[in-house]
Design an enzyme around this catalytic site. Structure first.
Site, short mmCIF file in Angstrom:
data_model
loop_
_atom_site.label_atom_id
_atom_site.label_comp_id
_atom_site.label_asym_id
_atom_site.label_seq_id
_atom_site.Cartn_x
_atom_site.Cartn_y
_atom_site.Cartn_z
N ARG A 151 0.97 -34.12 -22.00
CA ARG A 151 -0.25 -34.11 -21.19
C ARG A 151 -0.19 -35.15 -20.06
NH1 ARG A 151 -5.43 -34.11 -23.69
NH2 ARG A 151 -5.95 -32.30 -22.43
N TRP A 187 -4.58 -30.92 -12.70
CA TRP A 187 -5.46 -29.74 -12.81
C TRP A 187 -6.91 -30.18 -12.64
CZ3 TRP A 187 -4.08 -24.96 -12.28
CH2 TRP A 187 -2.93 -24.42 -12.86
N LYS A 202 -2.93 -24.73 -26.24
CA LYS A 202 -3.31 -24.03 -25.01
C LYS A 202 -4.26 -22.89 -25.39
CE LYS A 202 -0.45 -25.84 -21.87
NZ LYS A 202 -0.59 -27.24 -22.17
N HIS A 241 -5.48 -20.99 -13.86
CA HIS A 241 -5.17 -22.01 -14.87
C HIS A 241 -5.11 -21.35 -16.26
CE1 HIS A 241 -6.08 -26.40 -16.37
NE2 HIS A 241 -5.05 -25.85 -16.99
N HIS A 244 6.09 -20.82 -10.18
CA HIS A 244 5.12 -19.92 -10.82
C HIS A 244 3.80 -19.93 -10.07
CE1 HIS A 244 7.51 -20.38 -14.73
NE2 HIS A 244 7.63 -19.14 -14.31
N CYS A 283 0.79 5.11 -15.88
CA CYS A 283 1.33 3.99 -16.65
C CYS A 283 0.94 2.67 -15.98
CB CYS A 283 2.85 4.01 -16.73
SG CYS A 283 3.50 5.50 -17.45
N VAL A 304 -1.84 -19.69 -16.70
CA VAL A 304 -0.81 -20.68 -17.07
C VAL A 304 -0.98 -21.06 -18.55
CG1 VAL A 304 0.11 -22.99 -16.60
CG2 VAL A 304 -0.64 -21.55 -14.71
N ASN A 305 -2.21 -21.28 -18.98
CA ASN A 305 -2.46 -21.62 -20.39
C ASN A 305 -1.90 -20.53 -21.30
OD1 ASN A 305 -3.87 -23.87 -19.58
ND2 ASN A 305 -5.88 -22.96 -19.82
N CYS A 320 5.38 6.12 -12.75
CA CYS A 320 4.23 6.89 -13.25
C CYS A 320 2.94 6.12 -12.97
CB CYS A 320 4.44 7.17 -14.74
SG CYS A 320 3.00 7.10 -15.79
P1 FAD Z 1 -3.91 -28.60 -19.00
O1 FAD Z 1 -3.52 -27.16 -18.88
O2 FAD Z 1 -3.18 -29.56 -18.18
O3 FAD Z 1 -5.46 -28.67 -18.66
C1 FAD Z 1 -6.10 -29.92 -18.43
C2 FAD Z 1 -7.55 -29.79 -18.77
O4 FAD Z 1 -8.18 -28.88 -17.86
C3 FAD Z 1 -7.85 -29.23 -20.14
O5 FAD Z 1 -7.82 -30.24 -21.11
C4 FAD Z 1 -9.25 -28.67 -19.95
O6 FAD Z 1 -10.21 -29.70 -20.03
C5 FAD Z 1 -9.23 -28.18 -18.52
N1 FAD Z 1 -8.91 -26.76 -18.41
C6 FAD Z 1 -8.06 -26.03 -19.16
N2 FAD Z 1 -8.03 -24.77 -18.73
C7 FAD Z 1 -8.86 -24.70 -17.67
C8 FAD Z 1 -9.26 -23.65 -16.80
N3 FAD Z 1 -8.80 -22.41 -16.94
N4 FAD Z 1 -10.13 -23.95 -15.80
C9 FAD Z 1 -10.63 -25.19 -15.65
N5 FAD Z 1 -10.30 -26.21 -16.46
C10 FAD Z 1 -9.43 -25.97 -17.45
N6 FAD Z 1 3.85 -26.50 -17.33
C11 FAD Z 1 4.86 -25.70 -17.71
O7 FAD Z 1 5.47 -25.97 -18.74
N7 FAD Z 1 5.19 -24.58 -17.00
C12 FAD Z 1 4.52 -24.23 -15.86
O8 FAD Z 1 4.83 -23.25 -15.21
C13 FAD Z 1 3.46 -25.08 -15.40
N8 FAD Z 1 2.79 -24.82 -14.26
C14 FAD Z 1 1.87 -25.72 -13.79
C15 FAD Z 1 1.24 -25.49 -12.57
C16 FAD Z 1 0.33 -26.40 -12.08
C17 FAD Z 1 -0.31 -26.16 -10.73
C18 FAD Z 1 0.01 -27.57 -12.82
C19 FAD Z 1 -0.96 -28.59 -12.27
C20 FAD Z 1 0.61 -27.79 -14.04
C21 FAD Z 1 1.54 -26.87 -14.55
N9 FAD Z 1 2.16 -27.07 -15.78
C22 FAD Z 1 3.15 -26.23 -16.20
C23 FAD Z 1 1.70 -28.12 -16.69
C24 FAD Z 1 0.72 -27.51 -17.70
O9 FAD Z 1 -0.14 -26.56 -17.08
C25 FAD Z 1 -0.20 -28.55 -18.37
O10 FAD Z 1 -0.79 -29.33 -17.38
C26 FAD Z 1 0.52 -29.44 -19.36
O11 FAD Z 1 1.20 -28.66 -20.32
C27 FAD Z 1 -0.50 -30.34 -20.08
O12 FAD Z 1 -1.42 -29.50 -20.76
P2 FAD Z 1 -2.83 -29.94 -21.27
O13 FAD Z 1 -2.95 -29.63 -22.71
O14 FAD Z 1 -3.11 -31.33 -20.90
O15 FAD Z 1 -3.89 -29.00 -20.50
#
Ligand code: FAD
Length: 525
Positions: free
Chosen positions: A378, A385, A479, A460, A434, A42, A463-464, A39
């Protein structure tokens, strides 16, 4: 959102048991969309539904969003059982329903805007009968002024936030639900009918949020915009306020002494800044640990590594010794016409150039903005990232840096390099998968360097969103959709009650946040 199709089956199984002890999954309400993948309408509505699921994610202990594709053969019977004849059909399911139920129709009419559905969810929760109230759902009715006055004298060990608002406002209830997964805070709402009382509290506009601190002091909170997202974000960031379920998880026992002493001292830091210690520590880990698991680089891996070094040598906004090391590595790689290189040879170069020749990369890990509340949280992935965001921003600000590299005029240069790095070398394979899915979906559509900055930011945040509440989440750094309103108020807007990003402001913010001037060198050796 729960995985497509699974959402309904979860509670349905639970309803069928009839046993209260087996009803954990049914202790909440559900609002389910029955749709058909054939649909078109949808499909058009799907982004709104997905946005709604993300928007009310924190409400899950009380009410959840689900979907079921009636166009899929496996679901024919279930849809028939629920009497679904047209799509999309919306149904509510009360908590503690003891048998299969057809739920209640949500009469959406033509108005299916996210805000309307969200408000109907609240009405549904609020109007439940006492016996079907989900245990995790706090009272949503307003508290009378005389009851609020009594809260002032109580010695609570938690924060109490009271949202004052008009009778027609939903902000208070939304903030209450946004905070149900958080401990050390109770949120209530009150109406603005008792003008004298409001005046006494110094409340001149609504909605406003009045906060009683655990030590008994109290006052109005000061936020830039009186919006749900600003109130919720402010309250979630109060010291001691943490996500409940995660904080109750047992803390893993450390394997050895060395690991458990890794975080000796908490380093104070400013989250609006970028710390060179994080970028350099990440680079150290990437070059000496992650890549070092590959004994030999050849074929696509070698090409990826060479391109990575070429791009980073030009764009890394680092200190001279580090940039020099990257440049030396790049020149060395170019000078070697080999089709395979043992990684040990690369390690030799990275390790041996050392300080004497002014070429040096720290081999100490110093997480600052990336430090976790436990050693396993972390750190490296956070720095990775940050590194790639920094590179997209540097490419957008200094496109000329890439002249004569073969990458000039390629708006996706950093994204493609990141995609290949993640694919070939990133230790977390599920993460890489992913990421690859997201890249496949839309990376090709990036046509400018500015759009590349925004693409990575947006992904990003995807992912968050996916990882919010996950085991890997640091309770001290939940997150969130980033940048949060306190970091960038101008990035956040509301359109018809729905949160919306101002992308021009986001781009401006990212270009500032990940630029040289915002880098601090504190804690660096
Ligand atoms: P992070 O998500 O690592 O972010 C680091 C810092 O970046 C934050 O403290 C903030 O200052 C800044 N930030 C946050 N959001 C944004 C944004 N949107 N744009 C710009 N800056 C930003 N973990 C899993 O469990 N499963 C997954 O599938 C997964 N996929 C990942 C894919 C990639 C490419 C990477 C690099 C990491 C992945 N991780 C995954 C790890 C996860 O995303 C985090 O890095 C980890 O959980 C640590 O989180 P953190 O709280 O330090 O923040």
């Amino acid at each position: 959102m729960d995985e497509e199709g699974q959402a309904l089956l979860g509670p349905a199984r639970c309803y069928a048991t009839g046993s209260r002890s087996n009803m954990a999954a049914a202790c909440r309400y559900w609002v389910v969309q029955f749709y058909s993948s054939s649909c078109g309408h949808c499909i058009g509505f799907a982004p709104t539904w997905r946005a709604l699921a993300g928007d009310v994610r924190d409400w899950e202990p009380a009410i959840r969003i689900g979907v079921l594709d009636c166009g899929e053969e496996d679901n024919y019977e279930t849809c028939k059982e629920y009497g679904i004849y047209y799509y999309p059909t919306f149904r509510y399911f009360k908590a503690f329903t003891k048998q299969f139920t057809t739920g209640e129709n949500y009469k959406a009419g033509s108005d299916r805007e996210l805000q309307t559905v969200r408000q109907m969810m609240i009405d549904f929760l609020q109007n439940h009968s006492q016996d079907s109230r989900p245990p995790a759902c706090p009272p949503l009715d307003p508290v009378p002024s005389h009851d609020i006055a009594t809260l002032f004298d109580k010695n609570n060990h938690h924060y109490t936030a009271i949202v004052f608002e008009s009778n027609s406002s939903y902000v208070g209830r939304e903030v209450i639900l946004d905070l149900i997964q958080y401990e050390n805070i109770v949120v209530k709402r009150a109406l603005n009918s008792d003008k004298a009382f409001l005046e006494k509290l110094g409340i001149t506009s609504i909605p406003s949020c009045y906060l009683i601190y655990p030590n008994g002091s109290r006052g109005l909170i000061n936020i830039l915009k009186p919006l749900r997202s600003f109130f919720s974000s402010y309250l979630k960031s109060l010291p001691g306020v943490r996500r409940k379920l995660l904080s109750q998880l047992p803390i893993p026992i450390k394997q050895n002494k060395e690991e458990s002493t890794e975080i000796k001292q908490w380093k104070e830091f400013d989250k609006s800044k970028l710390y060179m210690a994080d970028l350099e520590s990440g680079l150290h880990y990437l070059l000496r640990v992650e890549l070092a698991t590959h004994k030999m680089l050849e074929g696509a891996e070698l090409k990826t590594f060479k391109d990575f070094v070429t791009v980073i040598a030009k764009l890394f906004p680092g200190r001279q010794p580090v940039v020099k090391l990257l440049e030396t590595l790049q020149e060395w790689l170019v000078s070697l016409p080999l089709d395979k290189i043992p990684y040990d040879a690369i390690l030799d170069l990275v390790n041996n150039k050392m300080r004497i020749s002014g070429i040096f990369l720290t081999n100490h890990v110093q997480w600052v903005g990336c430090q976790g509340s436990r050693p396993e949280l972390r750190g490296y992935t956070c720095s990775l990232w940050k590194l790639f965001h920094t590179l997209t921003v540097q490419a957008a600000i200094r496109p000329k840096a890439l002249i004569n590299t073969g990458f000039e005029d390629n708006p996706q240069v950093v994204l493609q390099m990141m995609r290949r790095y993640i694919q070939h070398f990133f230790g977390c394979k599920a993460c890489a998968q992913h990421f690859e899915e997201m890249a496949k979906e839309s990376m090709e559509s990036v046509k400018t360097l500015d759009k590349a900055v925004l693409w990575l930011w947006e992904k990003h945040n995807v992912v968050n969103n996916r990882l919010a509440g996950d085991l890997s989440e640091d309770p001290k750094f939940p997150k969130v959709q980033w940048p949060t309103p306190d970091l960038c108020p101008a990035c956040h807007e509301e359109i018809k009650g729905l949160h919306s990003w101002n992308e021009a402001q986001v781009l401006q913010f990212l270009k500032h946040h990940y630029n040289n001037e915002n880098i601090l060198y504190k804690y660096i050796e």
